[in-house]
Scaffold this active site. Structure first.
Site, PDB file in Angstrom:
ATOM      1  N   ASN A 190      43.375 -54.232 -58.834  1.00 43.69           N
ATOM      2  CA  ASN A 190      42.665 -53.832 -60.006  1.00 43.69           C
ATOM      3  C   ASN A 190      43.305 -52.618 -60.316  1.00 43.69           C
ATOM      4  OD1 ASN A 190      41.216 -51.587 -58.636  1.00 43.69           O
ATOM      5  ND2 ASN A 190      40.216 -53.088 -57.346  1.00 43.69           N
ATOM      6  N   PRO A 203      33.496 -58.516 -47.318  1.00 47.63           N
ATOM      7  CA  PRO A 203      32.453 -57.765 -46.607  1.00 47.63           C
ATOM      8  C   PRO A 203      32.068 -56.666 -47.561  1.00 47.63           C
ATOM      9  CG  PRO A 203      34.415 -57.893 -45.141  1.00 47.63           C
ATOM     10  CD  PRO A 203      34.698 -58.798 -46.536  1.00 47.63           C
ATOM     11  N   ASP A 204      30.830 -56.097 -47.617  1.00 56.00           N
ATOM     12  CA  ASP A 204      30.806 -54.848 -48.359  1.00 56.00           C
ATOM     13  C   ASP A 204      30.598 -53.786 -47.297  1.00 56.00           C
ATOM     14  OD1 ASP A 204      29.520 -52.584 -49.463  1.00 56.00           O
ATOM     15  OD2 ASP A 204      28.506 -54.146 -51.170  1.00 56.00           O
ATOM     16  N   ILE A 205      31.851 -53.151 -47.324  1.00 50.26           N
ATOM     17  CA  ILE A 205      32.188 -52.067 -46.352  1.00 50.26           C
ATOM     18  C   ILE A 205      31.233 -51.003 -46.309  1.00 50.26           C
ATOM     19  CG2 ILE A 205      33.892 -50.435 -45.602  1.00 50.26           C
ATOM     20  CD1 ILE A 205      35.819 -52.088 -47.317  1.00 50.26           C
ATOM     21  N   LYS A 236      22.662 -51.077 -51.414  1.00 53.42           N
ATOM     22  CA  LYS A 236      23.309 -50.928 -50.369  1.00 53.42           C
ATOM     23  C   LYS A 236      22.660 -49.745 -49.392  1.00 53.42           C
ATOM     24  CE  LYS A 236      27.507 -51.392 -53.450  1.00 53.42           C
ATOM     25  NZ  LYS A 236      28.467 -52.212 -52.757  1.00 53.42           N
TER      26      LYS A 236
HETATM   27  O1  C5P Z   1      29.106 -53.342 -55.455  1.00 58.56           O
HETATM   28  P1  C5P Z   1      30.352 -52.508 -55.811  1.00 58.56           P
HETATM   29  O2  C5P Z   1      31.749 -52.868 -55.777  1.00 58.56           O
HETATM   30  O3  C5P Z   1      29.969 -52.243 -57.372  1.00 58.56           O
HETATM   31  O4  C5P Z   1      29.933 -51.080 -55.030  1.00 58.56           O
HETATM   32  C1  C5P Z   1      30.938 -49.989 -55.181  1.00 58.56           C
HETATM   33  C2  C5P Z   1      30.820 -49.166 -53.990  1.00 58.56           C
HETATM   34  O5  C5P Z   1      30.492 -49.913 -52.839  1.00 58.56           O
HETATM   35  C3  C5P Z   1      31.849 -48.269 -53.876  1.00 58.56           C
HETATM   36  O6  C5P Z   1      31.515 -47.163 -53.259  1.00 58.56           O
HETATM   37  C4  C5P Z   1      32.739 -49.346 -53.140  1.00 58.56           C
HETATM   38  O7  C5P Z   1      33.831 -48.250 -52.412  1.00 58.56           O
HETATM   39  C5  C5P Z   1      31.846 -49.764 -51.902  1.00 58.56           C
HETATM   40  N1  C5P Z   1      32.249 -51.042 -51.626  1.00 58.56           N
HETATM   41  C6  C5P Z   1      32.590 -51.566 -50.501  1.00 58.56           C
HETATM   42  N2  C5P Z   1      32.916 -52.573 -50.095  1.00 58.56           N
HETATM   43  C7  C5P Z   1      33.071 -53.739 -50.957  1.00 58.56           C
HETATM   44  C8  C5P Z   1      32.473 -53.419 -52.176  1.00 58.56           C
HETATM   45  C9  C5P Z   1      32.253 -52.191 -52.819  1.00 58.56           C
HETATM   46  O8  C5P Z   1      32.606 -50.499 -49.489  1.00 58.56           O
HETATM   47  N3  C5P Z   1      33.268 -55.200 -50.601  1.00 58.56           N
END
Ligand code: C5P
Length: 395
Positions: A213, A309-311, A345
């Site tokens: 991106n 995974p959502d870090i 989150k």
């Molecule tokens: O869910 P979204 O991507 O819109 O959320 C953005 C926030 O979550 C940012 O702080 C981004 O760094 C974090 N994020 C993450 N892991 C992901 C997706 C987003 O840590 N897979």
């Protein structure tokens, strides 16, 4: 672009002593002035052998002082008057001889007398041959200066004007500027460990292609710099960007979301604060190819995606984990989307911005969202917004 001057209203006496690095101090004056500082240059006899006072006068817009017997000050007390109004005295380059004279409280020229008579902090950027730097006498002097509360900037290692290689080079003007800005920044995060992510991720399709991106990493790098200047120990897990890591920040390079995930999760337990600024790809390619995909291999290759995974959410779910801050980049409905994301989150704070306001550029518009609601920050350079975010986190 919104102008930012990080040394606005700061009065700096720049002492220049005799050394070949004196030519770099001309650039330093330019950088200080650009950041809004008022710069009064004072030179030693030796310095004037390398660069003329006229150079510094032209760049600082103020006449240069060099002699104790200068008659321009009506009361004849240049050493007192010039340093009294200063927020700091910065000596760059500081020669071995000058350091020795300061250690002994000598007042044998204007600059040394100003340093002795000062009522403000003293910062010195040593510059000398490596043997002179390593000499036991210089090292003793540096230890004594530190004990006396003098801030020593550098020196750097590298090739020297004399052709030798080692420690003793003056820090580059940009590095001295960064040290000075950090010096004036309140240490709101002293002793805190900040773990961060920044930049995009790159999800490979084959060895040369991938999904990524337009995140430039600038906002994240500005936050890392601001956290470091506020006294934190900063680890920055960075996706692929063309930026130089801010000084003093420990940067860990990763490419994919899975690599970023591993780098963060292995460090999260020991962090006090986690700030997720990275634009992490939501999906990765499940069937990424080991070899380059060929056009003539029959048909359009199918790209199968799986969720990353959502870090941030994982760090926020850690028992006794760090204080978590997220970022939300949206193209519309900023408040609703950001607050929903924050709750989902389970994090206390999220910084929201509209993609059209900030992606890729130097400036941004940020709104901070927490349980109390929205806190809009004025449109500004990313460096300014980063400092405001750090202040908000600290409070
Ligand atoms: O869910 P979204 O991507 O819109 O959320 C953005 C926030 O979550 C940012 O702080 C981004 O760094 C974090 N994020 C993450 N892991 C992901 C997706 C987003 O840590 N897979």
């Amino acid at each position: 672009m919104v102008m930012t001057m990080e040394l606005q209203n700061k009065r700096i006496v720049l002492g220049v002593t005799g050394g070949i690095a004196a030519y770099k101090s001309a650039e330093l004056v330019r950088l200080l002035i650009k950041q809004g500082a008022d710069v009064q240059v004072a030179m030693t006899e030796g310095a004037m052998r390398f660069v003329t006072p006229l150079t510094f006068q032209a760049l600082s817009g103020q006449s240069v002082f060099a002699s104790q017997w200068d008659e321009r000050m009506p009361n004849g007390m240049a050493h007192i008057d010039l340093s009294r109004q200063a927020d700091c005295i910065l000596v760059a380059p500081a020669s071995a001889d000058f350091l020795a004279r300061v250690v002994h409280g000598q007042a044998d020229d204007l600059l040394a007398t100003m340093v002795l008579a000062r009522a403000c902090p003293l910062l010195v950027a040593p510059a000398m041959n490596r043997q002179m730097w390593e000499n036991a006498a210089t090292q003793r002097n540096v230890t004594q200066l530190q004990a006396d509360g003098v801030h020593i900037l550098g020196p750097a290692c590298g090739e020297q004007a004399c052709g030798e290689v080692g420690a003793g080079r003056m820090l580059e003007p940009e590095e001295i500027l960064e040290e000075l800005i950090a010096f004036f920044t309140p240490k709101l995060l002293a002793g805190k460990r900040v773990l961060m992510t920044a930049g995009p991720t790159f999800e490979a399709i084959d060895p040369v292609r991938g999904i990524t991106n337009l995140s430039s990493g600038r906002m994240g790098y500005a936050v890392a710099r601001a956290a470091r200047q506020a006294g934190a120990e900063v680890t920055l897990v960075s996706g692929p960007v063309g930026l130089v890591a801010p000084g003093g920040v420990d940067r860990i390079n990763v490419r994919s979301a899975l690599e970023m995930h591993a780098a963060v999760l292995s460090r999260a337990a020991s962090a006090d604060i986690f700030i997720g600024v990275a634009a992490v790809a939501d999906y990765r390619v499940a069937n990424s190819a080991e070899h380059k995909l060929k056009k003539d291999n029959g048909g359009i290759p199918p790209i199968e995606l799986v969720e990353n995974p959502d870090i941030l959410a994982e760090v926020a779910a850690l028992d006794g984990g760090p204080f978590c801050v997220g970022f939300a980049a949206e193209s519309r409905n900023l408040e609703a989307y950001a607050q929903t994301k924050r709750r989902k989150k389970n994090i206390p704070l999220i910084a929201g911005n509209l993609i059209q306001d900030g992606f890729g550029g130097d400036d941004n518009t940020l709104i901070l969202f927490d349980e109390a609601g929205a806190h809009p920050l004025k449109p500004a350079a990313k460096s300014v917004l980063a400092s405001q975010l750090i202040e908000h986190i600290a409070h």
